[in-house]
Write a protein that holds these residues in place. Structure first.
Motif, PDB file in Angstrom:
ATOM      1  N   ILE A 136     -49.727  -6.195 -13.338  1.00  0.00           N
ATOM      2  CA  ILE A 136     -49.740  -7.820 -13.626  1.00  0.00           C
ATOM      3  C   ILE A 136     -48.514  -8.489 -12.959  1.00  0.00           C
ATOM      4  N   MET A 137     -48.704  -9.317 -11.806  1.00  0.00           N
ATOM      5  CA  MET A 137     -47.890 -10.371 -11.497  1.00  0.00           C
ATOM      6  C   MET A 137     -47.706 -11.597 -12.062  1.00  0.00           C
ATOM      7  N   SER A 138     -46.329 -11.856 -12.347  1.00  0.00           N
ATOM      8  CA  SER A 138     -46.269 -13.268 -13.132  1.00  0.00           C
ATOM      9  C   SER A 138     -46.412 -14.330 -11.908  1.00  0.00           C
ATOM     10  N   MET A 139     -46.415 -15.640 -12.222  1.00  0.00           N
ATOM     11  CA  MET A 139     -46.826 -16.529 -11.332  1.00  0.00           C
ATOM     12  C   MET A 139     -45.938 -17.813 -11.371  1.00  0.00           C
ATOM     13  N   ARG A 140     -45.610 -18.298 -10.500  1.00  0.00           N
ATOM     14  CA  ARG A 140     -44.731 -19.672 -10.444  1.00  0.00           C
ATOM     15  C   ARG A 140     -45.612 -20.573  -9.470  1.00  0.00           C
ATOM     16  N   TYR A 141     -45.185 -21.709  -9.551  1.00  0.00           N
ATOM     17  CA  TYR A 141     -45.951 -22.863  -8.458  1.00  0.00           C
ATOM     18  C   TYR A 141     -44.796 -23.419  -7.752  1.00  0.00           C
ATOM     19  N   GLU A 142     -45.165 -23.874  -6.470  1.00  0.00           N
ATOM     20  CA  GLU A 142     -44.472 -24.621  -5.503  1.00  0.00           C
ATOM     21  C   GLU A 142     -45.323 -25.981  -5.299  1.00  0.00           C
ATOM     22  N   GLY A 143     -44.617 -27.130  -5.244  1.00  0.00           N
ATOM     23  CA  GLY A 143     -45.258 -28.291  -5.109  1.00  0.00           C
ATOM     24  C   GLY A 143     -46.198 -28.679  -6.035  1.00  0.00           C
ATOM     25  N   THR A 144     -46.735 -29.938  -5.890  1.00  0.00           N
ATOM     26  CA  THR A 144     -47.631 -30.526  -6.923  1.00  0.00           C
ATOM     27  C   THR A 144     -48.576 -31.315  -6.380  1.00  0.00           C
ATOM     28  N   GLY A 145     -49.399 -31.679  -7.356  1.00  0.00           N
ATOM     29  CA  GLY A 145     -50.910 -32.219  -6.950  1.00  0.00           C
ATOM     30  C   GLY A 145     -51.669 -31.417  -6.077  1.00  0.00           C
TER      31      GLY A 145
END
Ligand SMILES: [Fe+2]
Length: 212
Positions: free
Chosen positions: A185-194
């Motif tokens: 199971i991979m953790s997830m992060r986010y780059e950028g918006t909208g």
């Protein structure tokens, strides 16, 4: 003059190992007992536990296109980048490693006629990969949805090939899936918006020595 390791040095050494292990969801083990060995702490080998195998499933096809972008440039779905490194059980990159990747589209469909969301990834000597894709859709397996997942075969010279699947932290169907392994199971992060927002996951494949 050689400087003896301080308590902070030791703690930082373990912190670095833990950060690496977090990519694969299982602990990296230190080979020697630091409390009894006379070997300098900074020279101790690292040991990475081989990545878990997982079922191949019915939709694998050999000979997928050599590329790092599974989307074809115009796919619907949530943009996703998966990146990492193929390493040996000493946690060192394996030159000549390559990956075969396949997954469902955002509706949970596999392309069994063409090559959408299928790729062969040829890695450089640093064995690092960074693949552009989307978060795969879920599909029914009998009466139950499988959690979102990406299928991978990892290969490298002098190492056993690995067939496995990568899963996503927080998927509500993880807990009831009969095939899932928590270490995948991979953790997830986010780059950028909208509209520019991209999910970013990391997974380091650890291969055992052996025949490919
Ligand atoms: Fe699948």
């Amino acid at each position: 003059m050689t400087k003896s390791p301080t308590r902070r040095d030791v703690l930082m050494s373990f912190a670095g190992s833990a950060a690496f292990a977090a990519c694969n969801g299982r602990p990296t083990r230190i080979a020697a007992d630091t409390a009894t060995t006379t070997v300098p702490i900074t020279d101790e080998p690292r040991v990475c536990e081989p990545s878990a195998e997982n079922i191949e499933g019915p939709f694998f096809k050999r000979g997928s296109p050599h590329r790092m972008d599974l989307t074809g440039g115009a796919a619907l779905g949530e943009p996703l980048v998966v990146q990492g490194t193929v390493v040996d059980t000493r946690c060192l990159p394996i030159a000549g490693a390559w990956l075969e990747v396949w997954q469902a589209d955002h509706t949970g469909q596999y392309d069994n006629e063409g090559d959408r969301f299928r790729a062969t990834l040829d890695l450089d000597d640093d064995a690092h990969y960074r693949v552009q894709t989307i978060v795969p859709g879920r599909y029914l397996n009998g009466r139950q949805y499988r959690p979102a997942h990406i299928h991978v075969k990892a290969h490298a010279p002098g190492h056993r090939s690995l067939t496995t699947q990568l899963y996503f932290q927080g998927d509500p169907f993880n807990d009831m899936d009969p095939f899932i392994d928590p270490s995948l199971i991979m953790s997830m992060r986010y780059e950028g918006t909208g509209g520019e927002r991209t999910a970013v996951c990391r997974f380091d494949f650890v291969l055992e020595p052996g025949r490919p």
